[in-house]
Design a protein around this motif. Structure first.
Motif, mmCIF file in Angstrom:
data_model
loop_
_atom_site.group_PDB
_atom_site.id
_atom_site.type_symbol
_atom_site.label_atom_id
_atom_site.label_comp_id
_atom_site.label_asym_id
_atom_site.label_seq_id
_atom_site.Cartn_x
_atom_site.Cartn_y
_atom_site.Cartn_z
ATOM 1 N N LEU A 170 0.836 -1.199 0.000
ATOM 2 C CA LEU A 170 0.000 0.000 0.000
ATOM 3 C C LEU A 170 0.874 1.253 0.000
ATOM 4 C CD1 LEU A 170 -2.730 1.486 0.313
ATOM 5 C CD2 LEU A 170 -2.433 1.240 2.799
ATOM 6 N N TYR A 171 0.541 2.205 -0.883
ATOM 7 C CA TYR A 171 1.175 3.522 -0.896
ATOM 8 C C TYR A 171 0.133 4.529 -0.392
ATOM 9 C CZ TYR A 171 5.170 1.749 -3.528
ATOM 10 O OH TYR A 171 6.295 1.061 -3.914
ATOM 11 N N PRO A 172 0.177 4.890 0.897
ATOM 12 C CA PRO A 172 -0.812 5.830 1.453
ATOM 13 C C PRO A 172 -0.789 7.156 0.707
ATOM 14 C CG PRO A 172 0.466 4.770 3.196
ATOM 15 C CD PRO A 172 1.144 4.431 1.899
ATOM 16 N N THR A 173 -1.973 7.638 0.303
ATOM 17 C CA THR A 173 -2.056 8.787 -0.592
ATOM 18 C C THR A 173 -3.239 9.678 -0.220
ATOM 19 O OG1 THR A 173 -1.205 7.364 -2.364
ATOM 20 C CG2 THR A 173 -2.149 9.464 -3.027
ATOM 21 N N SER A 190 6.521 6.527 -7.227
ATOM 22 C CA SER A 190 7.224 5.653 -6.281
ATOM 23 C C SER A 190 6.949 4.186 -6.587
ATOM 24 C CB SER A 190 6.806 5.981 -4.848
ATOM 25 O OG SER A 190 7.164 7.305 -4.507
ATOM 26 N N ALA A 191 5.687 3.859 -6.895
ATOM 27 C CA ALA A 191 5.347 2.468 -7.220
ATOM 28 C C ALA A 191 6.084 1.994 -8.461
ATOM 29 C CB ALA A 191 3.835 2.341 -7.418
ATOM 30 N N ASN A 192 6.288 2.892 -9.422
ATOM 31 C CA ASN A 192 6.980 2.508 -10.657
ATOM 32 C C ASN A 192 8.467 2.259 -10.445
ATOM 33 O OD1 ASN A 192 5.574 2.742 -13.611
ATOM 34 N ND2 ASN A 192 4.406 3.829 -12.044
ATOM 35 N N LEU A 199 -0.746 -2.203 -10.817
ATOM 36 C CA LEU A 199 -0.911 -1.024 -9.970
ATOM 37 C C LEU A 199 -2.397 -0.644 -9.955
ATOM 38 C CD1 LEU A 199 0.054 1.456 -8.386
ATOM 39 C CD2 LEU A 199 0.608 2.551 -10.572
ATOM 40 N N ILE A 200 -2.988 -0.605 -8.750
ATOM 41 C CA ILE A 200 -4.383 -0.193 -8.582
ATOM 42 C C ILE A 200 -4.398 1.230 -8.030
ATOM 43 C CG2 ILE A 200 -6.565 -0.626 -7.393
ATOM 44 C CD1 ILE A 200 -5.838 -3.571 -7.265
ATOM 45 N N VAL A 201 -5.067 2.142 -8.743
ATOM 46 C CA VAL A 201 -5.212 3.533 -8.305
ATOM 47 C C VAL A 201 -6.698 3.789 -8.085
ATOM 48 C CG1 VAL A 201 -4.857 5.955 -8.892
ATOM 49 C CG2 VAL A 201 -3.175 4.244 -9.607
ATOM 50 N N GLY A 202 -7.083 4.171 -6.851
ATOM 51 C CA GLY A 202 -8.522 4.356 -6.630
ATOM 52 C C GLY A 202 -8.855 5.034 -5.325
ATOM 53 N N ARG A 203 -10.151 5.184 -5.125
ATOM 54 C CA ARG A 203 -10.717 5.754 -3.910
ATOM 55 C C ARG A 203 -12.209 5.455 -3.891
ATOM 56 N NH1 ARG A 203 -11.933 11.443 -2.644
ATOM 57 N NH2 ARG A 203 -13.787 10.345 -1.854
ATOM 58 N N GLY A 204 -12.864 5.772 -2.771
ATOM 59 C CA GLY A 204 -14.298 5.556 -2.676
ATOM 60 C C GLY A 204 -15.081 6.656 -3.371
ATOM 61 N N GLY A 205 -16.404 6.587 -3.252
ATOM 62 C CA GLY A 205 -17.252 7.560 -3.931
ATOM 63 C C GLY A 205 -17.222 8.923 -3.268
ATOM 64 N N GLY A 206 -17.820 9.908 -3.948
ATOM 65 C CA GLY A 206 -17.866 11.264 -3.437
ATOM 66 C C GLY A 206 -18.391 12.206 -4.492
ATOM 67 N N SER A 207 -18.436 13.492 -4.146
ATOM 68 C CA SER A 207 -18.883 14.503 -5.105
ATOM 69 C C SER A 207 -17.821 14.746 -6.155
ATOM 70 C CB SER A 207 -19.183 15.816 -4.353
ATOM 71 O OG SER A 207 -17.973 16.342 -3.798
ATOM 72 N N ILE A 208 -18.168 15.531 -7.171
ATOM 73 C CA ILE A 208 -17.209 15.824 -8.230
ATOM 74 C C ILE A 208 -16.019 16.595 -7.673
ATOM 75 C CG2 ILE A 208 -18.391 17.970 -8.902
ATOM 76 C CD1 ILE A 208 -17.517 17.331 -11.796
ATOM 77 N N GLU A 209 -16.265 17.407 -6.644
ATOM 78 C CA GLU A 209 -15.154 18.122 -6.010
ATOM 79 C C GLU A 209 -14.222 17.146 -5.294
ATOM 80 O OE1 GLU A 209 -18.290 18.906 -5.692
ATOM 81 O OE2 GLU A 209 -18.561 20.948 -6.445
ATOM 82 N N ASP A 210 -14.813 16.134 -4.655
ATOM 83 C CA ASP A 210 -13.996 15.142 -3.947
ATOM 84 C C ASP A 210 -13.143 14.324 -4.915
ATOM 85 O OD1 ASP A 210 -15.128 15.993 -1.592
ATOM 86 O OD2 ASP A 210 -16.699 14.448 -1.588
ATOM 87 N N LEU A 211 -13.686 14.018 -6.088
ATOM 88 C CA LEU A 211 -12.982 13.182 -7.075
ATOM 89 C C LEU A 211 -12.096 13.999 -8.008
ATOM 90 C CD1 LEU A 211 -15.934 10.841 -8.173
ATOM 91 C CD2 LEU A 211 -14.279 10.481 -6.336
ATOM 92 N N TRP A 212 -12.072 15.320 -7.847
ATOM 93 C CA TRP A 212 -11.470 16.156 -8.875
ATOM 94 C C TRP A 212 -9.971 15.917 -9.064
ATOM 95 C CZ3 TRP A 212 -13.478 18.174 -12.836
ATOM 96 C CH2 TRP A 212 -12.723 19.043 -13.644
ATOM 97 N N ALA A 213 -9.272 15.514 -8.038
ATOM 98 C CA ALA A 213 -7.824 15.286 -8.190
ATOM 99 C C ALA A 213 -7.530 14.267 -9.280
ATOM 100 C CB ALA A 213 -7.229 14.809 -6.864
ATOM 101 N N PHE A 214 -8.460 13.329 -9.529
ATOM 102 C CA PHE A 214 -8.264 12.307 -10.558
ATOM 103 C C PHE A 214 -8.637 12.832 -11.952
ATOM 104 C CE2 PHE A 214 -8.677 10.054 -6.598
ATOM 105 C CZ PHE A 214 -7.653 9.111 -6.676
ATOM 106 N N ASN A 215 -9.060 14.098 -12.015
ATOM 107 C CA ASN A 215 -9.327 14.748 -13.301
ATOM 108 C C ASN A 215 -8.230 15.749 -13.675
ATOM 109 O OD1 ASN A 215 -11.836 13.538 -14.039
ATOM 110 N ND2 ASN A 215 -12.856 14.792 -12.471
ATOM 111 N N SER A 226 3.201 5.311 -16.715
ATOM 112 C CA SER A 226 3.529 4.167 -15.867
ATOM 113 C C SER A 226 3.890 2.946 -16.710
ATOM 114 C CB SER A 226 2.336 3.822 -14.962
ATOM 115 O OG SER A 226 2.565 2.608 -14.272
ATOM 116 N N HIS A 227 5.015 2.301 -16.368
ATOM 117 C CA HIS A 227 5.369 1.062 -17.077
ATOM 118 C C HIS A 227 4.653 -0.150 -16.487
ATOM 119 C CE1 HIS A 227 7.926 -0.676 -13.915
ATOM 120 N NE2 HIS A 227 8.315 0.555 -13.668
ATOM 121 N N ILE A 228 3.999 0.056 -15.331
ATOM 122 C CA ILE A 228 3.189 -1.004 -14.721
ATOM 123 C C ILE A 228 1.746 -0.857 -15.212
ATOM 124 C CG2 ILE A 228 2.470 -2.040 -12.537
ATOM 125 C CD1 ILE A 228 4.744 -0.484 -11.185
ATOM 126 N N PRO A 229 1.087 -1.945 -15.583
ATOM 127 C CA PRO A 229 -0.333 -1.844 -15.977
ATOM 128 C C PRO A 229 -1.163 -1.261 -14.830
ATOM 129 C CG PRO A 229 0.573 -3.983 -16.595
ATOM 130 C CD PRO A 229 1.610 -3.321 -15.762
#
Length: 453
Positions: A170-173, A190-192, A199-215, A226-229
């Protein structure tokens, strides 16, 4: 105090600016209009004109305020701006200083999402040709998500339940709020640097503001590089982010991401058991068939009475052996008879006494030839020794032994004084070496001296 009624341009402009700045209605204004002549400076400042059908208003938004704008301002957009109006003294123009900007009609987040999506799509970051396939049996799996919460719990539990052979790191993020974008980028990088298969990148649900970092563009590009799938598992099934488009595989939920990352151990064991049963049935059937064939063969006539198969061949071998022996004896007898006949013919034609006489003559000829060859070699050796002695006596080295020397000039032997002149360099060869010298004077011998010599 001067009585001059005329003001300078600077003074007038300053006065007008003070009037603008003192007006409370201009300190905080809300304006709707269409963007025109938008220019985004490298410093981050945004220069543009806000217009409608009747008027145009020069405007500027400094970088400190521009950072809060989620979308990229473009000419033709209708926007809602909050700011203040003042005079730019250098040009004498009043202009709008924007502090915030929103898109009119649609949300800022939606507009920013569509703009970045279109940009990255044009660059080919979403193309299927860039998607990496997942390994069938991963050994090490990296998880980039928050250290606490339902998402990380679901992912780790599912991974251990389905495929306990895999090592999970786990890479705490930070996944939302200030600093989330940079935290996600650093964790993926760091994972690469590690030896991971998925490599699994994710988080739980939330508003668009909460998810915005992934946009954010930075997150999209680090996932693409990433060279890792990468499996994205952001929010719920209805939530879609830019990270989902650029990742190698999108999962609707964090739990689904873990299921896609690894096979099911229970299913693998069941499949192995099924393969074992099929293999046992196949081998048993094959052995049974071969046993039947073997039984038929062992009960057949050739194998039941094998000596009857080679009996005719034994008789043929015995006959051939007897025939060969008879022919060999006859051949020997014929050869002996031919030898006796040939011997008698030779004895009758050449008397023994004549043969012995011929042998004596040959021996005498050989002796004479040997004598003549020795005599000839001796004469030639004496002639060679005489010639070597004569050559040695005439050698210039022998003359040098008696105190004579030989002068040379440029490699040529000097035989006469007339060949040299004052200043010439001579090489004088002696019995044990050479001497280099320079001619200072030449004295040709007189005719009388030459005769006397």
């Amino acid at each position: 105090m001067s009585n001059d009624p005329y003001l300078s341009v600077k003074a007038l402009t300053k006065y007008i600016k003070k009037k603008f700045d003192a007006d409370p209605h201009l300190r905080d204004v809300y304006v709707k209009g269409e963007l025109s002549n938008v220019k985004i400076h490298t410093s981050g400042h945004i220069y543009f004109t806000l217009k409608d059908n009747a008027a145009r208003l020069p405007s500027v938004m400094f970088s400190a305020s521009a950072k809060s704008v989620k979308f990229k301002p473009e000419s033709g957009m209708t926007v809602l701006i909050r700011g203040d109006v003042s005079v730019y003294e250098a040009s004498g123009q009043y202009q709008l200083y924007a502090q915030s900007m929103q898109a009119d009609g649609i949300g800022d987040y939606y507009l920013a999402f569509e703009q970045l999506k279109e940009k990255l799509a044009k660059e080919g970051l979403f193309n299927a040709s860039h998607k990496k396939s997942l390994p069938r049996f991963p050994k090490r799996i990296a998880v980039v998500t928050a250290q606490t919460g339902a998402a990380v719990r679901d992912i780790i539990i599912t991974l251990h339940r389905r495929y306990p052979l895999a090592d999970v790191v786990l890479y705490p993020t930070l996944v939302q709020g200030a600093g989330a974008t940079q935290s996600i980028v650093q964790s993926v990088q760091s994972a690469n640097k590690g030896d991971f298969d998925v490599l699994i990148v994710g988080r739980g649900g939330g508003s668009i503001e909460d998810l915005w970092a992934f946009n954010e563009e930075a997150v999209a590009r680090v996932i693409f590089d990433s060279h890792i799938p990468v499996i994205s598992a952001i929010g719920h099934e209805t939530d879609t982010t830019i990270a989902d488009f650029v990742s190698d595989l999108r999962a609707p939920t964090p739990t689904a991401a873990a299921e896609l990352a690894v096979p099911s151990q229970a299913e693998l064991l069941e499949r192995i058991s099924s393969y074992r049963s099929r293999m046992y049935r196949t081998v048993s059937g094959t052995v049974s068939q071969h046993k039947q064939v073997l039984n038929r063969l062992t009960s057949s006539f050739p194998l039941a009475y094998p000596e009857r198969l080679y009996r005719p061949f034994i008789e043929r071998v015995e006959r051939a052996t007897e025939s060969l022996q008879r022919e060999s004896v006859q051949h020997i007898k014929r050869s002996q008879e031919r030898y006796r006949t040939l011997d008698q013919q030779l004895k009758s034609r050449v008397p023994l006494q004549r043969i012995r006489q011929s042998e004596t003559e040959v021996a005498e000829l050989a002796r004479r030839l040997d004598y003549q060859m020795n005599h000839l070699l001796k004469n030639r050796s004496q002639q060679l020794s005489s010639a070597l002695r004569t050559l040695d006596a005439l050698s210039p080295l022998k003359i040098m032994d008696r105190g004579y020397s030989i002068p040379y000039i440029e490699g040529n032997v000097v035989k006469s004084v007339s060949q040299v002149k004052s200043g010439d360099r001579l090489t004088i060869a002696m019995q044990d070496g050479t001497v280099q010298t320079t001619v200072n004077e030449t004295n040709p011998a007189k005719k009388g001296d030459q005769k006397d010599g």
